[in-house]
Motif scaffolding. Structure first.
Motif, PDB file in Angstrom:
ATOM      1  N   MET A   1      36.208 -13.270 -13.949  1.00 34.08           N
ATOM      2  CA  MET A   1      35.643 -12.225 -14.583  1.00 34.08           C
ATOM      3  C   MET A   1      35.128 -11.441 -13.774  1.00 34.08           C
ATOM      4  O   MET A   1      34.796 -11.713 -12.530  1.00 34.08           O
ATOM      5  N   ARG A   2      34.918  -9.964 -14.184  1.00 29.08           N
ATOM      6  CA  ARG A   2      34.205  -8.997 -13.333  1.00 29.08           C
ATOM      7  C   ARG A   2      32.799  -8.997 -13.627  1.00 29.08           C
ATOM      8  O   ARG A   2      32.468  -8.845 -14.672  1.00 29.08           O
ATOM      9  N   LYS A   3      31.942  -8.942 -12.526  1.00 30.70           N
ATOM     10  CA  LYS A   3      30.353  -8.834 -12.772  1.00 30.70           C
ATOM     11  C   LYS A   3      30.117  -7.846 -12.117  1.00 30.70           C
ATOM     12  O   LYS A   3      30.027  -7.455 -11.141  1.00 30.70           O
TER      13      LYS A   3
ATOM     14  N   MET B   1      31.650  -3.242 -10.350  1.00 32.80           N
ATOM     15  CA  MET B   1      32.119  -4.312 -10.975  1.00 32.80           C
ATOM     16  C   MET B   1      32.775  -5.213  -9.829  1.00 32.80           C
ATOM     17  O   MET B   1      33.640  -4.781  -8.999  1.00 32.80           O
ATOM     18  N   HIS B   2      32.270  -6.442  -9.528  1.00 32.91           N
ATOM     19  CA  HIS B   2      33.021  -7.438  -8.393  1.00 32.91           C
ATOM     20  C   HIS B   2      33.685  -8.684  -9.222  1.00 32.91           C
ATOM     21  O   HIS B   2      33.043  -9.106 -10.215  1.00 32.91           O
ATOM     22  N   LYS B   3      34.928  -8.943  -8.922  1.00 32.20           N
ATOM     23  CA  LYS B   3      35.529 -10.247  -9.544  1.00 32.20           C
ATOM     24  C   LYS B   3      34.612 -11.284  -9.101  1.00 32.20           C
ATOM     25  O   LYS B   3      34.646 -11.452  -7.472  1.00 32.20           O
ATOM     26  N   ARG B   4      34.341 -12.327  -9.983  1.00 35.13           N
ATOM     27  CA  ARG B   4      33.903 -13.482  -9.482  1.00 35.13           C
ATOM     28  C   ARG B   4      34.445 -14.735 -10.314  1.00 35.13           C
ATOM     29  O   ARG B   4      35.021 -14.465 -11.405  1.00 35.13           O
ATOM     30  N   TYR B   5      34.182 -15.710  -9.784  1.00 35.82           N
ATOM     31  CA  TYR B   5      34.663 -16.907 -10.612  1.00 35.82           C
ATOM     32  C   TYR B   5      33.571 -17.620 -11.345  1.00 35.82           C
ATOM     33  O   TYR B   5      32.592 -17.714 -10.625  1.00 35.82           O
ATOM     34  N   PHE B   6      33.651 -17.759 -12.390  1.00 40.77           N
ATOM     35  CA  PHE B   6      32.718 -18.401 -13.276  1.00 40.77           C
ATOM     36  C   PHE B   6      32.846 -19.697 -13.720  1.00 40.77           C
ATOM     37  O   PHE B   6      33.871 -19.994 -14.350  1.00 40.77           O
ATOM     38  N   VAL B   7      31.837 -20.621 -13.722  1.00 44.42           N
ATOM     39  CA  VAL B   7      31.987 -21.898 -14.281  1.00 44.42           C
ATOM     40  C   VAL B   7      30.656 -22.337 -15.185  1.00 44.42           C
ATOM     41  O   VAL B   7      29.616 -21.973 -14.636  1.00 44.42           O
TER      42      VAL B   7
ATOM     43  N   HIS C   1      27.376 -20.583 -13.373  1.00 44.68           N
ATOM     44  CA  HIS C   1      27.409 -20.128 -12.255  1.00 44.68           C
ATOM     45  C   HIS C   1      28.691 -19.321 -11.671  1.00 44.68           C
ATOM     46  O   HIS C   1      29.532 -19.365 -12.480  1.00 44.68           O
ATOM     47  N   TYR C   2      28.192 -18.741 -10.821  1.00 44.47           N
ATOM     48  CA  TYR C   2      29.351 -17.398 -10.533  1.00 44.47           C
ATOM     49  C   TYR C   2      29.291 -17.862  -8.830  1.00 44.47           C
ATOM     50  O   TYR C   2      28.768 -18.148  -8.027  1.00 44.47           O
ATOM     51  N   PHE C   3      30.820 -17.438  -8.507  1.00 43.63           N
ATOM     52  CA  PHE C   3      31.374 -17.578  -7.116  1.00 43.63           C
ATOM     53  C   PHE C   3      31.885 -16.344  -6.438  1.00 43.63           C
ATOM     54  O   PHE C   3      32.632 -15.641  -7.437  1.00 43.63           O
ATOM     55  N   GLU C   4      31.924 -16.281  -5.395  1.00 44.05           N
ATOM     56  CA  GLU C   4      32.417 -14.721  -4.697  1.00 44.05           C
ATOM     57  C   GLU C   4      33.481 -15.469  -3.796  1.00 44.05           C
ATOM     58  O   GLU C   4      33.413 -16.633  -3.254  1.00 44.05           O
ATOM     59  N   GLY C   5      34.446 -14.668  -3.835  1.00 42.73           N
ATOM     60  CA  GLY C   5      35.832 -15.057  -3.068  1.00 42.73           C
ATOM     61  C   GLY C   5      36.927 -14.450  -3.658  1.00 42.73           C
ATOM     62  O   GLY C   5      37.093 -13.779  -4.770  1.00 42.73           O
ATOM     63  N   THR C   6      37.995 -14.341  -2.921  1.00 42.63           N
ATOM     64  CA  THR C   6      39.530 -13.794  -3.498  1.00 42.63           C
ATOM     65  C   THR C   6      40.394 -14.750  -3.852  1.00 42.63           C
ATOM     66  O   THR C   6      41.150 -14.517  -4.973  1.00 42.63           O
ATOM     67  N   THR C   7      40.115 -15.997  -3.539  1.00 41.20           N
ATOM     68  CA  THR C   7      41.108 -17.019  -3.965  1.00 41.20           C
ATOM     69  C   THR C   7      40.354 -18.338  -4.211  1.00 41.20           C
ATOM     70  O   THR C   7      39.105 -18.354  -3.943  1.00 41.20           O
TER      71      THR C   7
ATOM     72  N   VAL D   1      26.190  -8.085 -16.868  1.00 43.48           N
ATOM     73  CA  VAL D   1      27.219  -7.577 -17.455  1.00 43.48           C
ATOM     74  C   VAL D   1      28.345  -8.093 -16.889  1.00 43.48           C
ATOM     75  O   VAL D   1      28.407  -7.828 -15.749  1.00 43.48           O
ATOM     76  N   MET D   2      29.264  -8.538 -17.701  1.00 49.20           N
ATOM     77  CA  MET D   2      30.492  -9.132 -17.253  1.00 49.20           C
ATOM     78  C   MET D   2      31.746  -8.513 -18.187  1.00 49.20           C
ATOM     79  O   MET D   2      31.338  -8.244 -18.965  1.00 49.20           O
TER      80      MET D   2
END
Length: 138
Positions: A43-45, A55-61, A69-75, A116-117
């Motif tokens: 999602m974007r956060k 808004m920044h792309k983040r991976y959420f779990v 939890h959210y994570f930063e990175g491109t892959t 906000v996501m």
């Protein structure tokens, strides 16, 4: 989920396919408890910079201990854990523009912060809402 093996996760955070653990107990629900992933995805956060923040792309779990939890990175190969949202403290979960057919951004309100996501689609919003809403306090 092989990507979990590459993450520097807190103590107790693991997945069925991965047993990696860290020694930091500040995030786990109870020492030695194994967390179960409830839902995950990109999602974007919105950042903390106020009205003009990007808004920044983040991976959420989302885990069963009611933490998102959210994570930063491109892959998946280079993501790093950045933070968490404690859903047990959340007071509200709602779309930013409820009647908009293109903007599916939503807000999670916790004391001291509005998160906000943007999941990117109606289907993704509905899936996230169905997993997040039961985690709200109350």
């Amino acid at each position: 989920d092989e990507w979990l093996a590459a993450l520097d996760l807190p103590f107790g955070v693991s997945n069925r396919a991965c047993g990696k653990r860290d020694t930091s107990a500040s995030i786990g629900s109870s020492a030695g408890a194994q967390l179960v992933e409830v839902h995950s995805g990109w999602m974007r956060k919105k950042g903390q910079g106020g009205i003009f923040s990007k808004m920044h792309k983040r991976y959420f779990v989302l885990y069963d201990n009611r933490e998102l939890h959210y994570f930063e990175g491109t892959t998946m190969e280079n993501i790093v854990r950045k933070g968490r949202i404690r859903m047990a403290q959340a007071t509200e979960l709602a779309r930013v523009k409820p009647n908009d057919q293109k903007d599916f951004s939503f807000c999670i309100k916790v004391p001291g912060r509005d998160w906000v996501m943007d999941p990117g689609s109606r289907a993704a919003w509905e899936e996230w809402e169905s997993k997040l809403r039961p985690m709200l306090d109350g």
